[in-house]
Design a protein around this motif. Structure first.
Motif, PDB file in Angstrom:
ATOM      1  N   THR A 118       0.887  -1.039  -0.004  1.00  0.00           N
ATOM      2  CA  THR A 118       0.691   0.242   0.172  1.00  0.00           C
ATOM      3  C   THR A 118       0.929   1.273   0.290  1.00  0.00           C
ATOM      4  O   THR A 118       1.425   1.703   0.532  1.00  0.00           O
ATOM      5  CB  THR A 118      -0.690   0.313   1.306  1.00  0.00           C
ATOM      6  N   THR A 153      -6.819   3.882   0.033  1.00  0.00           N
ATOM      7  CA  THR A 153      -6.089   2.591  -1.089  1.00  0.00           C
ATOM      8  C   THR A 153      -6.272   0.737  -0.653  1.00  0.00           C
ATOM      9  O   THR A 153      -6.223   0.178  -1.606  1.00  0.00           O
ATOM     10  CB  THR A 153      -4.529   2.854  -1.702  1.00  0.00           C
ATOM     11  N   ALA A 154      -5.973   1.187   0.435  1.00  0.00           N
ATOM     12  CA  ALA A 154      -6.238   0.165   1.300  1.00  0.00           C
ATOM     13  C   ALA A 154      -7.650  -0.414   1.365  1.00  0.00           C
ATOM     14  O   ALA A 154      -7.941  -1.834   1.482  1.00  0.00           O
ATOM     15  CB  ALA A 154      -6.203   0.503   3.438  1.00  0.00           C
ATOM     16  N   ILE A 165      -2.882  -5.502   4.787  1.00  0.00           N
ATOM     17  CA  ILE A 165      -2.490  -4.689   3.994  1.00  0.00           C
ATOM     18  C   ILE A 165      -0.696  -3.885   4.857  1.00  0.00           C
ATOM     19  O   ILE A 165      -0.334  -4.672   5.742  1.00  0.00           O
ATOM     20  CB  ILE A 165      -3.489  -4.110   4.520  1.00  0.00           C
TER      21      ILE A 165
END
Length: 327
Positions: A118, A153-154, A165
């Motif tokens: 990430t 994003t995660a 993640i």
């Protein structure tokens, strides 16, 4: 004292040496990095990393099946998008390349763990890990606005099927931001493997070829750690633990085994070591020139990482290492 004590007694045969061996590397200790690119039937070898390829999603799936069959429990995904922008859209878009690869792997090999790196540097036009100050050519990333991008994003990666993640941008508060984002989106059970002690290292050179992530100006020293600092690593891991990290990473590994040891001594969380691209490429180059025994050097290096305290090892050698261990 000698002659009563003779340590060589326990080294007298392969069977005896194996029986008293203190540190053992197994396939379950290893994580294999993969680089996803757009297209189909794409397998571009990274010139500076012999044996490592940029792969389209269909090829990624084939690779994932091979990794799983070897007994390696997890892969970590990096993405090279078709287009880049200042918003790092390719990192958090639901149709991003990592998202597509994660979904495809989980559909084809459900039991293989997918870790999503990430970060934003592969997806920005400037190659830095977040928003920059207007007109700044030093690479100073705006910390707090960047946390919102990392959170998006995660969550997108988790929706796509990522099991873990792994935030790597070294923003202050990034674990806390991602944890809150995942929890709010209903992903309370997705663990975070934090790049807690990530150094501004010269060992990353070949990776930047593989991930097309070189900064277009400046460097990353305003957010990645100074290689001269050790105590600072303990501060970083303590902060990440307090923010909700489930696992911790030290990156690079080879020149930072003292840090791996200190981190392991300071926490009861699993510790990962990233055997980075420069470390891999040096072994490959020396082996191709006939200067070293690649198998022996690789297995010795991986054993040293585990001996120093690493519970998990991210390495481009993973597939070869398992084959050698099985011989």
């Amino acid at each position: 004292m000698f002659p009563i004590n003779r340590p060589r007694r326990l080294r007298s045969s392969p069977q005896l040496r194996r029986m008293v061996q203190e540190t053992v590397v197994t396939a379950s200790d290893l994580i294999y990095p993969l680089f996803a690119v757009p297209g189909s039937s794409v397998a571009n070898e990274v010139v500076s990393m012999p044996g490592v390829y940029q792969l389209s999603v269909d090829k990624i799936v084939d690779e994932a099946k091979e990794v799983y069959d070897l007994g390696i429990p997890a892969v970590i995904l990096f993405g090279i998008p078709e287009d880049k922008d200042v918003e790092a859209t390719g990192a958090w878009h639901d149709c991003g390349i990592v998202q597509k690869a994660a979904t495809a792997i989980k559909e084809a090999v459900p039991e293989l763990l997918v870790i999503a790196d990430t970060c934003l540097c592969e997806y920005t036009t400037h190659g830095h890990c977040g928003y920059l100050e207007t007109g700044d050519l030093t690479g100073r990333v705006l910390n707090d606005p960047t946390l919102e991008l990392l959170k998006k994003t995660a969550v997108s990666q988790a929706k796509a099927g990522a099991d873990i993640i792994a935030p790597s941008g070294m923003m202050d508060g990034f674990v806390s931001a991602i944890r809150s984002g995942l929890d709010e989106a209903g992903f309370q059970n997705i663990p975070i493997l934090s790049y807690a002690a990530k150094y501004a290292s010269a060992y990353y050179g070949p990776f930047r070829d593989a991930a097309d992530s070189s900064p277009s100006f400046g460097d990353r020293r305003t957010y990645q750690m100074d290689p001269a600092n050790g105590t600072e690593a303990i501060k970083e891991i303590e902060l990440d633990i307090a923010e909700g990290a489930d696992m911790l990473m030290v990156k690079p590994a080879l020149a930072y085994m003292d840090i791996i040891w200190r981190v392991k001594e300071a926490t009861n969380l699993p510790v990962a070591a990233y055997n980075v691209s420069g470390e891999y490429s040096m072994v490959k180059a020396a082996a191709l020139n006939g200067w070293i025994d690649e198998k022996k050097v690789t297995l010795e290096t991986l054993t040293s990482f585990k001996r120093s305290g690493a519970d998990l090892i991210l390495t481009y050698h993973a597939k070869d290492a398992v084959r050698w261990l099985n011989e």
